[in-house]
Every structure is written in C-alpha cells, then in structure tokens.
Design an enzyme around this catalytic site. Structure first.
Site, PDB file in Angstrom:
ATOM      1  N   GLU A  33      75.424  -4.858  69.850  1.00 59.51           N
ATOM      2  CA  GLU A  33      74.275  -3.956  69.888  1.00 59.51           C
ATOM      3  C   GLU A  33      73.846  -3.832  71.347  1.00 59.51           C
ATOM      4  O   GLU A  33      73.556  -4.837  72.004  1.00 59.51           O
ATOM      5  CB  GLU A  33      73.111  -4.510  69.065  1.00 59.51           C
ATOM      6  CG  GLU A  33      73.339  -4.490  67.573  1.00 59.51           C
ATOM      7  CD  GLU A  33      72.078  -4.829  66.786  1.00 59.51           C
ATOM      8  OE1 GLU A  33      70.967  -4.727  67.359  1.00 59.51           O
ATOM      9  OE2 GLU A  33      72.217  -5.187  65.607  1.00 59.51           O
ATOM     10  N   CYS A  46      68.901  -8.060  69.537  1.00 60.66           N
ATOM     11  CA  CYS A  46      68.437  -6.940  68.722  1.00 60.66           C
ATOM     12  C   CYS A  46      68.073  -5.754  69.595  1.00 60.66           C
ATOM     13  O   CYS A  46      67.200  -5.845  70.455  1.00 60.66           O
ATOM     14  CB  CYS A  46      67.236  -7.380  67.894  1.00 60.66           C
ATOM     15  SG  CYS A  46      66.362  -6.024  67.091  1.00 60.66           S
ATOM     16  N   TYR A  71      75.823   1.191  61.553  1.00 63.96           N
ATOM     17  CA  TYR A  71      75.056  -0.036  61.744  1.00 63.96           C
ATOM     18  C   TYR A  71      75.495  -1.122  60.766  1.00 63.96           C
ATOM     19  O   TYR A  71      75.675  -2.285  61.138  1.00 63.96           O
ATOM     20  CB  TYR A  71      73.570   0.268  61.568  1.00 63.96           C
ATOM     21  CG  TYR A  71      72.673  -0.946  61.635  1.00 63.96           C
ATOM     22  CD1 TYR A  71      72.560  -1.681  62.808  1.00 63.96           C
ATOM     23  CD2 TYR A  71      71.932  -1.338  60.526  1.00 63.96           C
ATOM     24  CE1 TYR A  71      71.727  -2.793  62.878  1.00 63.96           C
ATOM     25  CE2 TYR A  71      71.085  -2.439  60.588  1.00 63.96           C
ATOM     26  CZ  TYR A  71      70.995  -3.164  61.759  1.00 63.96           C
ATOM     27  OH  TYR A  71      70.175  -4.267  61.824  1.00 63.96           O
ATOM     28  N   TYR A 106      74.969  -9.714  68.414  1.00 58.50           N
ATOM     29  CA  TYR A 106      73.812 -10.113  69.209  1.00 58.50           C
ATOM     30  C   TYR A 106      74.205 -10.825  70.506  1.00 58.50           C
ATOM     31  O   TYR A 106      73.335 -11.331  71.209  1.00 58.50           O
ATOM     32  CB  TYR A 106      72.905 -11.023  68.378  1.00 58.50           C
ATOM     33  CG  TYR A 106      72.368 -10.362  67.135  1.00 58.50           C
ATOM     34  CD1 TYR A 106      71.573  -9.225  67.212  1.00 58.50           C
ATOM     35  CD2 TYR A 106      72.675 -10.870  65.870  1.00 58.50           C
ATOM     36  CE1 TYR A 106      71.086  -8.604  66.068  1.00 58.50           C
ATOM     37  CE2 TYR A 106      72.188 -10.259  64.719  1.00 58.50           C
ATOM     38  CZ  TYR A 106      71.397  -9.128  64.826  1.00 58.50           C
ATOM     39  OH  TYR A 106      70.922  -8.519  63.693  1.00 58.50           O
ATOM     40  N   ASP A 154      68.479 -14.307  65.330  1.00 60.22           N
ATOM     41  CA  ASP A 154      69.493 -13.305  64.984  1.00 60.22           C
ATOM     42  C   ASP A 154      70.869 -13.862  65.329  1.00 60.22           C
ATOM     43  O   ASP A 154      71.187 -14.073  66.500  1.00 60.22           O
ATOM     44  CB  ASP A 154      69.252 -12.010  65.753  1.00 60.22           C
ATOM     45  CG  ASP A 154      67.945 -11.342  65.360  1.00 60.22           C
ATOM     46  OD1 ASP A 154      67.564 -11.457  64.183  1.00 60.22           O
ATOM     47  OD2 ASP A 154      67.319 -10.697  66.221  1.00 60.22           O
ATOM     48  N   CYS A 190      64.598 -14.237  87.625  1.00 59.01           N
ATOM     49  CA  CYS A 190      65.915 -13.956  88.183  1.00 59.01           C
ATOM     50  C   CYS A 190      65.758 -13.612  89.661  1.00 59.01           C
ATOM     51  O   CYS A 190      65.044 -12.646  89.997  1.00 59.01           O
ATOM     52  CB  CYS A 190      66.584 -12.800  87.431  1.00 59.01           C
ATOM     53  SG  CYS A 190      68.234 -12.422  88.033  1.00 59.01           S
ATOM     54  N   CYS A 245      60.748  -7.532  66.641  1.00 62.44           N
ATOM     55  CA  CYS A 245      61.418  -7.777  67.926  1.00 62.44           C
ATOM     56  C   CYS A 245      61.592  -9.277  68.072  1.00 62.44           C
ATOM     57  O   CYS A 245      60.609 -10.012  68.190  1.00 62.44           O
ATOM     58  CB  CYS A 245      60.611  -7.225  69.094  1.00 62.44           C
ATOM     59  SG  CYS A 245      61.351  -7.618  70.700  1.00 62.44           S
TER      60      CYS A 245
END
Length: 218
Positions: free
Chosen positions: A98, A54, A86, A138, A133, A210, A201
């Site tokens: 997105e 998202c 969208y 996504y 999502d 990472c 969110c």
C-alpha cells in the site's frame, strides 16, 4: 482497514494472482485541492512513491505538506499482479505494498523533505507490519524515480539508522527499489481521511527526528 492479516511472506510471480487487463476505476479529482488525480501532470512536477503502512493515514501526511504538493493518491506498487483490487492486495497474494504517490514541485519542496516526512511518519523497523496492521502490504518501502532519488533514499536510510541506533531502536527494514507500475486504488480510498475525518489511522512514528531535509524552499 483490514486488521491483523498474518501473511508475512511475499509471493513469487508464479504464485501471484492473475489480476486483470484494465485498471480499477478510481477518482478523477483530488478531494482536498481539486487538482487532477491522474497523469498527465503539469510540466516541471516530479513524483515520489512511499509505503509506510495503512495508506489512509499515510496519504494525509503528504497532502498536509501544503501547496508544493500538487496531488497525492493512494495505490499499490512493488508487486506482481496487474491492476489489483484492494481485496486482492490484502490477501497477500499480489506482492504489492500500500503506497502513497506524491506529485510535487521540486522548486518549492525538496525530495529530502518528503523523505523526512516518510521516515518520521511511521516505524520503519517492523518488517511486514505497521503497528497492529500485519501483512506484506504494510511493509515500509521507497520506490524511486531515477538515480538522484535512489541516492537520496539510500543516504536518508543510513542517516536515520544512525539516529535510531543512538536512541536504542532496531534495524530499519525499509526496502528501496526503482519505481515500477503504480496502480491507483479504488475511488473510496482516495483522500479517505478527508472524506472520513474520524476514520482509522494506525500510523505512529518512533519519535526520533530524521537528520535530513532542507525543508520547503522559497
């Protein structure tokens, strides 16, 4: 956002929606820092484009990196339909992801640091979804500008895969591809969580650090 979309197969160019000749109207200025949202940008700045679920929450992760980020914007990349809306992207019939565009000063923040933010900001092992999502828009993706970004993206993916495997996590599904056309999303999507602090969110990382990135330089 639109939840639980089930389309998980990318359309071919022949199957994609036709789109339109003119861009979708969007904002002129960045809601958070007031900078110009669309090009041309000041000399010496570079661009990076990432898809990590998202785009409302994804964009916030990059503008929060500070003044070394000149602007961020949300939009659509990696698909077939020109100037998609969208609703068209969410239908799964454009092929787009997105994405977040980050315009940055490479003298103040490295591309590696942006990659670190990308990898740690979502779960890159989930294929055509991110959390709840579900849908092709996504998917996790890095769209690169030039050979240096491509090599850095590929190297970071290899390094992060080793880190994930060491923690018993799965295989990265993130695609790395040259940047094609970036289409700006509609005005109301830009810097959405700054305008709507309580907005949705759905992003969540793996909790695995990472092992790349020199961070912000002097």
């Amino acid at each position: 956002m639109l939840f639980m979309r089930k389309t998980t197969a990318l359309p071919s160019a022949a199957e994609a929606l036709p789109g339109r000749a003119s861009p979708i109207p969007t904002a002129t200025w960045h809601f958070v820092n007031g900078h110009q949202l669309q090009p041309p940008y000041p000399a010496g700045l570079e661009r990076a484009v990432f898809g990590l679920g998202c785009f409302w929450g994804a964009e916030r992760k990059f503008w929060k990196l500070g003044d070394a980020i000149y602007a961020t914007a949300v939009g659509y990349a990696g698909g077939h339909t020109p100037n998609p809306s969208y609703e068209e992207v969410c239908s799964g019939r454009t092929g787009h992801t997105e994405v977040v565009l980050a315009v940055f000063d490479p003298k103040r923040i490295s591309y590696d640091q942006l990659l670190k933010t990308f990898w740690e900001g979502h779960n890159p092992t989930q294929g055509m979804r991110q959390g709840n999502d579900v849908g092709t828009q996504y998917r996790s993706a890095i769209y690169t500008f030039g050979d240096a970004q491509r090599k850095a993206a590929d190297g970071s993916r290899t390094a992060y895969q080793k880190a994930l495997a060491a923690k018993g996590l799965g295989t990265i599904t993130t695609g790395v591809a040259p940047s094609g056309e970036f289409y700006f999303a509609e005005d109301y999507h830009q810097q959405y969580l700054a305008k709507n602090p309580a907005g949705y969110c759905g992003l969540g990382g793996t909790g695995v650090s990472c092992p790349i990135g020199a961070g912000v330089t002097a």
